[in-house]
Scaffold this motif. Sequence first.
Motif, short mmCIF file in Angstrom:
data_model
loop_
_atom_site.label_atom_id
_atom_site.label_comp_id
_atom_site.label_asym_id
_atom_site.label_seq_id
_atom_site.Cartn_x
_atom_site.Cartn_y
_atom_site.Cartn_z
N THR A 40 9.26 1.19 -39.23
CA THR A 40 8.92 2.57 -39.53
C THR A 40 9.72 3.53 -38.65
O THR A 40 10.36 3.11 -37.66
CB THR A 40 7.43 2.83 -39.28
OG1 THR A 40 7.15 2.63 -37.88
CG2 THR A 40 6.55 1.89 -40.12
N GLY A 73 4.90 12.34 -40.72
CA GLY A 73 4.00 11.68 -41.64
C GLY A 73 4.14 12.11 -43.08
O GLY A 73 3.41 11.64 -43.95
N LEU A 74 5.08 13.03 -43.34
CA LEU A 74 5.31 13.52 -44.70
C LEU A 74 6.74 13.24 -45.14
O LEU A 74 7.64 13.09 -44.31
CB LEU A 74 5.07 15.04 -44.76
CG LEU A 74 3.66 15.56 -44.47
CD1 LEU A 74 3.68 17.08 -44.39
CD2 LEU A 74 2.68 15.09 -45.53
N ARG A 114 4.15 8.85 -52.41
CA ARG A 114 3.69 7.89 -51.41
C ARG A 114 2.21 8.09 -51.11
O ARG A 114 1.84 8.61 -50.06
CB ARG A 114 4.53 8.04 -50.13
CG ARG A 114 5.98 7.60 -50.26
CD ARG A 114 6.10 6.10 -50.46
NE ARG A 114 5.47 5.35 -49.40
CZ ARG A 114 6.10 5.02 -48.26
NH1 ARG A 114 7.37 5.37 -48.07
NH2 ARG A 114 5.47 4.34 -47.33
N SER A 146 12.24 13.38 -43.38
CA SER A 146 11.16 12.53 -43.88
C SER A 146 10.63 11.59 -42.80
O SER A 146 11.40 11.07 -41.99
CB SER A 146 11.66 11.70 -45.07
OG SER A 146 11.88 12.52 -46.19
N HIS A 147 9.31 11.40 -42.81
CA HIS A 147 8.59 10.46 -41.96
C HIS A 147 8.42 10.93 -40.52
O HIS A 147 7.65 10.33 -39.77
CB HIS A 147 9.27 9.08 -41.94
CG HIS A 147 9.45 8.49 -43.30
ND1 HIS A 147 8.39 7.98 -44.02
CD2 HIS A 147 10.55 8.34 -44.08
CE1 HIS A 147 8.84 7.54 -45.19
NE2 HIS A 147 10.14 7.74 -45.25
N THR A 175 4.77 13.96 -50.99
CA THR A 175 4.11 12.81 -50.36
C THR A 175 2.91 12.36 -51.17
O THR A 175 2.70 11.15 -51.38
CB THR A 175 3.68 13.17 -48.93
OG1 THR A 175 4.81 13.67 -48.20
CG2 THR A 175 3.13 11.94 -48.22
N ASP A 198 0.13 6.06 -50.16
CA ASP A 198 -0.25 5.36 -48.93
C ASP A 198 -0.07 6.25 -47.71
O ASP A 198 -0.92 6.28 -46.81
CB ASP A 198 0.56 4.07 -48.78
CG ASP A 198 2.07 4.32 -48.78
OD1 ASP A 198 2.54 5.19 -49.55
OD2 ASP A 198 2.78 3.64 -48.01
N MET A 199 1.04 6.99 -47.68
CA MET A 199 1.27 7.94 -46.59
C MET A 199 0.31 9.11 -46.68
O MET A 199 -0.21 9.59 -45.67
CB MET A 199 2.71 8.44 -46.62
CG MET A 199 3.76 7.41 -46.25
SD MET A 199 5.45 8.05 -46.42
CE MET A 199 5.42 9.46 -45.30
N TRP A 200 0.08 9.58 -47.91
CA TRP A 200 -0.77 10.75 -48.09
C TRP A 200 -2.20 10.46 -47.64
O TRP A 200 -2.88 11.34 -47.10
CB TRP A 200 -0.76 11.21 -49.54
CG TRP A 200 -1.67 12.36 -49.79
CD1 TRP A 200 -2.84 12.37 -50.49
CD2 TRP A 200 -1.50 13.68 -49.29
NE1 TRP A 200 -3.40 13.61 -50.47
CE2 TRP A 200 -2.61 14.45 -49.74
CE3 TRP A 200 -0.53 14.30 -48.51
CZ2 TRP A 200 -2.76 15.79 -49.43
CZ3 TRP A 200 -0.67 15.64 -48.19
CH2 TRP A 200 -1.77 16.38 -48.65
N LYS A 217 -3.17 8.77 -45.15
CA LYS A 217 -3.24 8.94 -43.70
C LYS A 217 -3.24 10.42 -43.33
O LYS A 217 -3.94 10.84 -42.40
CB LYS A 217 -2.07 8.22 -43.02
CG LYS A 217 -2.07 6.72 -43.23
CD LYS A 217 -0.85 6.09 -42.59
CE LYS A 217 -0.82 4.58 -42.86
NZ LYS A 217 0.39 3.94 -42.27
N VAL A 218 -2.44 11.22 -44.06
CA VAL A 218 -2.39 12.66 -43.79
C VAL A 218 -3.72 13.30 -44.16
O VAL A 218 -4.26 14.14 -43.42
CB VAL A 218 -1.25 13.33 -44.59
CG1 VAL A 218 -1.28 14.84 -44.43
CG2 VAL A 218 0.10 12.77 -44.13
#
Length: 264
Positions: free
Chosen positions: A128, A207-208, A253, A203-204, A249, A255-257, A259-260
């Motif tokens: 990551t 977290g977005l 994604r 990006s990343h 996001t 999966d990422m969203w 977490k946000v």
Amino acid sequence: MTDSKPKSFGRKSISASLKPRELMTNAPNLFGVWTASVVTLFPEAFPGVLGLSLTGKALQDGRWQLHTTNLRDFGDGKHRNVDDTPAGGGAGMVLRPDVMGKALEHAAGSMHRAAPILMMSPRGVPFTQRMAQSLAEGPGMTMICGRFEGLDQRVIDHYGITEVSLGDFVMTGGELAAQAMLDATVRLLPGVLGNADSIEEESHSNGLLEHPQYTRPAEWKGHAIPEVLLSGHHERIAQWRLEQARDLTRTRRPDMWAKVADKD
């Protein structure tokens, strides 16, 4: 009578340039510089793309250094064997612990004691942006480029090796994965990127996924740059970019969203 001339099959002859390798072979071992040491059966694959662009310039300028250890040099017997059949049976071959152990101990001679040992593996933890940042803040890393069915587990346990994966897919070897990881990490080292602010916005990093980007001309094939980006109103622009990043996001994604969303 046979024709002794070599036949042409319409393919060009391609040979690798040695120039990128000179960034490594002609460079001194620099004390205190972030260092990557790669254990591989194909040392000629390095630096590869890492010898180009910003990472290549940083390598030439001594902002980081790269060493390779040829696993074959530590192979067993006349044919320098590095692998053997799996204990308990099964398909494929496994890298031998005695061979890899000697290669790692040789590689350790140019590495800081605190540098972690990583192995490219499809069963590893996901690589990551956060991991890249953490590695960039350390003294460097030793990387094992896996081959065949993998590496004897005893080596992994003995040296505390961390297995790392680029994604849910399998490659023929770890060299390309190692170069991708190195690129992602080296670009975070101080002075490698000309504009350090770009790291915080990409990006990343937060977290977005990154918001869409535009540049001149203002209109192209009937498509115009969003008006807000031409307004000169920095707060509105920042808000628009945040909304776009969140929307992308959420859509691409989840999966990422997730977490946000938990933090909101």
